[in-house]
Design a protein around this motif. Structure first.
Motif, short mmCIF file in Angstrom:
data_model
loop_
_atom_site.label_atom_id
_atom_site.label_comp_id
_atom_site.label_asym_id
_atom_site.label_seq_id
_atom_site.Cartn_x
_atom_site.Cartn_y
_atom_site.Cartn_z
N GLY B 327 -6.76 9.18 -6.64
CA GLY B 327 -5.35 9.53 -6.70
C GLY B 327 -4.76 9.73 -5.33
N GLY B 328 -3.49 9.40 -5.19
CA GLY B 328 -2.82 9.61 -3.91
C GLY B 328 -3.21 8.61 -2.84
N SER B 329 -3.89 7.51 -3.20
CA SER B 329 -4.26 6.52 -2.19
C SER B 329 -4.03 5.11 -2.71
N THR B 330 -3.03 4.45 -2.18
CA THR B 330 -2.79 3.06 -2.58
C THR B 330 -3.93 2.18 -2.08
N GLU B 331 -4.53 2.60 -0.97
CA GLU B 331 -5.62 1.82 -0.40
C GLU B 331 -6.78 1.70 -1.41
N THR B 332 -7.14 2.84 -2.02
CA THR B 332 -8.22 2.82 -2.99
C THR B 332 -7.81 2.02 -4.23
N ALA B 333 -6.58 2.23 -4.69
CA ALA B 333 -6.12 1.53 -5.88
C ALA B 333 -6.23 0.02 -5.68
N VAL B 334 -5.79 -0.44 -4.51
CA VAL B 334 -5.84 -1.87 -4.23
C VAL B 334 -7.29 -2.33 -4.12
N ALA B 335 -8.12 -1.52 -3.46
CA ALA B 335 -9.52 -1.88 -3.31
C ALA B 335 -10.21 -2.00 -4.67
N ARG B 336 -9.77 -1.20 -5.66
CA ARG B 336 -10.37 -1.24 -7.00
C ARG B 336 -9.75 -2.32 -7.88
N GLY B 337 -8.78 -3.07 -7.36
CA GLY B 337 -8.28 -4.20 -8.12
C GLY B 337 -6.90 -4.05 -8.73
N MET B 338 -6.12 -3.07 -8.26
CA MET B 338 -4.75 -2.97 -8.75
C MET B 338 -3.81 -3.74 -7.82
N GLY B 339 -2.74 -4.23 -8.41
CA GLY B 339 -1.67 -4.82 -7.61
C GLY B 339 -0.35 -4.37 -8.18
N LEU B 340 0.64 -4.18 -7.33
CA LEU B 340 1.95 -3.73 -7.80
C LEU B 340 3.05 -4.63 -7.23
N ALA B 341 3.88 -5.14 -8.13
CA ALA B 341 5.10 -5.82 -7.70
C ALA B 341 6.23 -4.83 -7.96
N PRO B 342 6.66 -4.09 -6.92
CA PRO B 342 7.56 -2.96 -7.16
C PRO B 342 8.98 -3.39 -7.53
N GLU B 343 9.72 -2.37 -7.96
CA GLU B 343 11.06 -2.59 -8.47
C GLU B 343 12.00 -3.17 -7.42
N GLU B 344 11.98 -2.56 -6.24
CA GLU B 344 12.88 -3.04 -5.20
C GLU B 344 12.10 -3.90 -4.23
N ARG B 345 12.10 -5.19 -4.56
CA ARG B 345 11.31 -6.15 -3.81
C ARG B 345 11.51 -6.06 -2.31
N LYS B 346 12.78 -6.08 -1.90
CA LYS B 346 13.05 -6.18 -0.46
C LYS B 346 12.65 -4.92 0.27
N ARG B 347 12.86 -3.77 -0.36
CA ARG B 347 12.58 -2.52 0.33
C ARG B 347 11.11 -2.13 0.20
N GLN B 348 10.50 -2.47 -0.95
CA GLN B 348 9.17 -1.93 -1.22
C GLN B 348 8.03 -2.94 -1.14
N ALA B 349 8.37 -4.22 -1.06
CA ALA B 349 7.27 -5.19 -1.13
C ALA B 349 7.20 -6.15 0.05
N LEU B 350 8.34 -6.52 0.60
CA LEU B 350 8.32 -7.67 1.50
C LEU B 350 8.53 -7.30 2.97
N LEU B 351 7.90 -8.07 3.84
CA LEU B 351 8.23 -8.05 5.25
C LEU B 351 9.20 -9.21 5.42
N LEU B 352 10.50 -8.89 5.33
CA LEU B 352 11.50 -9.95 5.20
C LEU B 352 11.55 -10.88 6.40
N ASP B 353 11.26 -10.36 7.58
CA ASP B 353 11.37 -11.19 8.78
C ASP B 353 10.05 -11.86 9.14
N ASP B 354 9.08 -11.72 8.26
CA ASP B 354 7.79 -12.34 8.56
C ASP B 354 7.60 -13.56 7.65
N SER B 355 6.58 -14.34 7.95
CA SER B 355 6.39 -15.59 7.23
C SER B 355 5.87 -15.32 5.82
#
Lengths: 324, 504
Positions: B327-355
């Protein structure tokens, strides 16, 4: 990182990773200053003067490498100048000097790394704004340096330590070698490693990075340690060159480093920038100082020139960024 | 059609952006005292149209008549000065200023350069009273207000310019039912006073309730003008918007296994977070799509966040593949096989200026690295393969993400988790800002991922989306799961009834 839109499935060419498009103006300014310098003084382009320039650039140069990482990640480190002073003072106390030059070097970088670690803990885990945390550290570290040294410069008696500031290796001063090594290591870490990629990702969008499973807090912590270590290495170079440790040195180095990073094209809010740009930024400032010294011009004019350059460089970058 | 005098008339407006004809020959007439609804899918040109009407963007061609007079607004303030005020989806209030200061920002009553604080406060009070907002103190700091109250402050601000035409872009998107009622009451009073409203909403029921006439946009053209808002059949409106008669193109759902032996990927038990949700328990099996239905504020997004480790639970546990997460660690969640496509794509998911490929490889960098050094060629090749399999367009992994459409940006986020071979993919409002064509693509993709054995946890405020895509649905109300059933056993009316009334 303005990349051209190409379909080729190959990593972008080296030139692109060294310099972004908006660095072209920077390189032009760099070239113009060199031309101006060589016209003004026949001595300017001699090997001995070039080495002088690189040697005097080495202290701010090493600090700027750390600062580039910090700013790319969306942070700021105002404490680097004070760290240089504190680390230099700690390494030159009579007790430290008794342990020999190697221990002095280790103490200098170690103290700096510790201060960086403290910055990192306050920012990453104490949720403090980097500006505030490192501003507090600036004041406190300088105070501590004065407390330890009693406000008196501590002369270094270890001749071996002092040669770090002046020894020639293959005809090139040791500080220049150290500067070059730090730049090369920094460049590789920034451009070729997962750590570097995550640094830029955090600066680009910290929330998105966290939700992509990056441990943003730990990454931030390490970044401030890196900045501290860079300041510590700079502290070794400066202390050896001055052959003394003093709480007065390193004043406003943080601003010189930040200015070099920013005119080098790194976005102040992070996520975009190059290390090579920062180095050119450092060299531009050093070249100007050098020309003013060669021409015997007063230092107040030099400060004005520096200010003008910062404004001009940032204006030019704003132009090229918005016309993109 | 009413015989009311035309307040605003737009004739043959056209506007194009590089590569897109956003508006093509659109004409619209707005009369005083009507609520003129604009209907259309994402990308149909609604936003561009209101920006042109509000003076935020000049049209390439066409003309605007305001009260019969030809006008050309160079700037939104020019439109404001005439009495056209716009309330955009992203409220443009200054969070740190008071309600009164926000209302009069930019046109403060002043005397000799000093703003007249008492006058500002009194006039703000009068405007708020006119809107029936006795509960909003003119001295309150705006960021302390609820979303609905902020919406009403925006309306007050528009009125402070003595607006005769008020443009509202999806004003109810962040409001709950009671707050929506308040807004509607205000709209009715304004309309009764002769103000005209241009109202954008995706919700047909709202248009029925509040609208006078409807103009439908499709692909930058107006395909129907001034239809009666109450009596035009829904099927006709959907047909006009989509050119099709079904609104949601869902892939077929495979028959559920008689005895479900698929392993449980995610097990949530007794999960609680103070103030957000309480005692939530459910499981997601490999290959299963579980939908979470609930209103905004029902705790849906907070639940996903907590499962993912982006926030801490106050009680309960989350298990992935049988192992409890700290709990409290996205790093562990991802390491255990979770993925999240969050609600606000631009603010929470993407590096808009990157490739694109840097965005895709972000959580998987270690896979391409040896001793921390990234093998960029391998990284690019792997990312390009996943992007190709999702048909992301343009098919250029080095394209800057900002330049992609909403649907393709969403695919980039999904590609990120496919590259990581995630076992559980959580999708929070996956089709927000995605047009209908790309929606069909995304729905098919989600179904295909489930068929490959990935567990999917889907959150959406669009009930038909949850019902159409999920195998099993949990209904969330005020932070509690109040109902759980196979999607096939539920219909929209039943779910609506559940999330509003709570009677199971």
């Amino acid at each position: 990182m303005s990349r051209p839109i190409v379909a080729a499935a190959a990593p972008p060419p080296l030139r692109k990773r060294l310099f972004a498009a908006h660095n072209i103006g920077l390189l032009a300014a760099f070239a113009a200053i060199i031309v101006a310098g060589s016209l003004l003084s026949p001595y300017f382009l001699t090997a001995s003067n070039v080495l002088t320039i690189l040697t005097s650039a080495s202290v701010i140069g090493v600090i700027s490498v750390g600062m580039t990482f910090i700013i790319l990640a969306g942070g700021i480190d105002l404490s680097v100048g004070a760290i240089v002073a504190l680390a230099g003072v700690c390494a030159t106390t009579p007790g430290a000097q008794g342990l020999g030059w190697l221990a002095m070097t280790a103490i200098c970088t170690g103290v700096a790394a510790l201060v960086g670690l403290l910055n990192g803990v306050l920012i990453a885990y104490g949720r403090m704004v980097p500006f505030i945390a490192t501003l507090a550290m600036l004041v406190a570290a300088r105070g501590l340096a004065q407390h330890i040294s009693g406000g008196v410069p501590q002369t270094v008696n270890d001749a071996t330590f002092n040669t770090i500031g002046s020894a020639l290796v293959l005809g090139v001063p040791l500080p220049v070698w150290v500067f070059a090594a730090v730049v090369v290591v920094g460049w590789i870490v920034l451009n070729r490693t997962t750590f570097g990629r995550r640094t830029i990702a955090i600066g680009g969008n910290a929330e998105a990075s966290r939700l992509a499973g990056i441990n943003v807090a730990r990454q931030t912590l390490v970044l401030y340690v890196i900045s501290g270590v860079c300041a510590g290495i700079a502290g070794v170079l400066l202390t050896a060159r001055l052959t003394s440790g003093s709480n007065d040195v390193g004043n406003l180095y943080e601003l010189d480093a930040i200015a070099a990073v920013i005119i080098g094209g790194t976005r102040l809010s992070g996520g975009r920038g190059t290390l090579a740009g920062s180095i050119v930024g450092v060299l531009i400032f050093t070249l100007i100082s050098n020309i003013f010294v060669l021409e015997n011009l007063p230092s107040d004019i030099q400060s004005i020139a520096k200010g003008v350059i910062i404004v001009a460089a940032v204006l030019l970058q704003g132009r090229s960024a918005s016309s993109k | 059609m009413t015989a009311a005098p035309a307040l605003l008339q737009a004739r043959s407006l056209s506007k194009s952006f590089p590569g897109v004809q956003a508006l093509a020959n659109v004409s619209i007439t707005v009369a005083s005292g009507e609520v003129h609804c604009l209907l259309g899918q994402n990308g149909a040109g609604k936003s561009t149209l209101i920006k042109v009407l509000a003076g935020a963007q000049p049209p390439d061609s066409g003309e605007l008549l305001w009260r019969g007079e030809l006008v050309a607004f160079k700037h939104p303030t020019a439109a404001l000065a005439r009495g056209i005020a716009t309330i955009y989806q992203e409220l443009d209030l200054i969070g740190g200023l008071s309600v009164a200061d926000n209302i009069f920002l930019g046109h403060e009553p002043q005397s000799l350069g000093f703003s007249m604080r008492r006058t500002i406060r009194d006039e703000a009070r009068a405007l708020l009273d006119r809107l029936g907002c006795a509960d909003i103190d003119a001295g309150s700091i705006v960021e302390m207000l609820s979303a609905a109250q902020q919406q009403l402050v925006s309306v007050a601000r528009a009125l402070s310019y003595d607006a005769r035409l008020l443009i509202m872009d999806e004003p109810t998107a962040v409001l709950d039912r009671a707050e929506t009622e308040t807004l509607f009451r205000v709209i009715r009073e304004l309309v009764a006073g002769g103000v005209a409203i241009v109202y954008i909403s995706h919700r047909l029921d709202e248009i029925r309730e509040i609208g006078s006439v409807v103009t439908v946009l499709k692909d930058g053209r107006s395909v129907a003008e001034r239809l009666p808002a109450q009596s035009t059949p829904t099927s006709a409106l959907v047909q006009l918007m989509t050119g099709r008669s079904v609104e949601y193109p869902f892939p077929p759902r495979p028959a559920p296994p008689a005895v479900d032996t698929r392993p449980k990927v995610l097990e949530v038990s007794g999960l609680s977070r103070s103030g957000a949700f309480a005692d939530v328990s459910f499981a997601v099996r490999a290959g299963e799509i579980v939908g979470l239905a609930g209103l905004v504020g029902s705790g849906r997004s907070e639940l996903l966040e907590t499962i993912y480790g982006a926030a801490r639970a106050s009680a309960g546990s989350v298990r992935m593949g049988g192992q409890t997460l700290p709990g409290g660690s996205t790093e562990t969640a991802v390491a255990r096989g979770m993925g999240l496509a969050p609600e606000e794509r631009k603010r929470q998911a993407l590096l808009l200026d990157d490739s694109v490929f840097h965005n895709v490889s972000l959580p998987s960098l270690d896979r391409f690295a040896r001793a921390g050094l990234i093998d960029a060629r391998r990284e690019l090749a792997a990312a390009a393969e996943v992007l190709g399999s999702l048909d992301v367009r343009p098919a250029d992994p080095e394209r800057i993400v900002r330049e992609l459409s909403g649907g393709n940006q969403q695919k980039v986020v999904v590609a990120r988790w496919l590259l990581r071979n995630c076992a559980l993919l959580m999708l929070d409002e996956p089709t927000r800002g995605v047009d209908v064509g790309a929606r069909a693509d995304l729905y098919a993709l989600v179904r295909a991922l489930a068929a490959d054995g990935i567990g999917i946890l889907l959150v959406s405020s669009e009930i038909p989306e949850v019902l159409g895509l999920a195998d099993r649905v949990l209904v969330l109300r005020e932070g509690r799961v109040i109902h759980e059933a196979a999607a096939a056993e539920l219909d929209e009316a039943r779910v609506l009834d559940l999330i509003m009334a709570g009677q199971a």
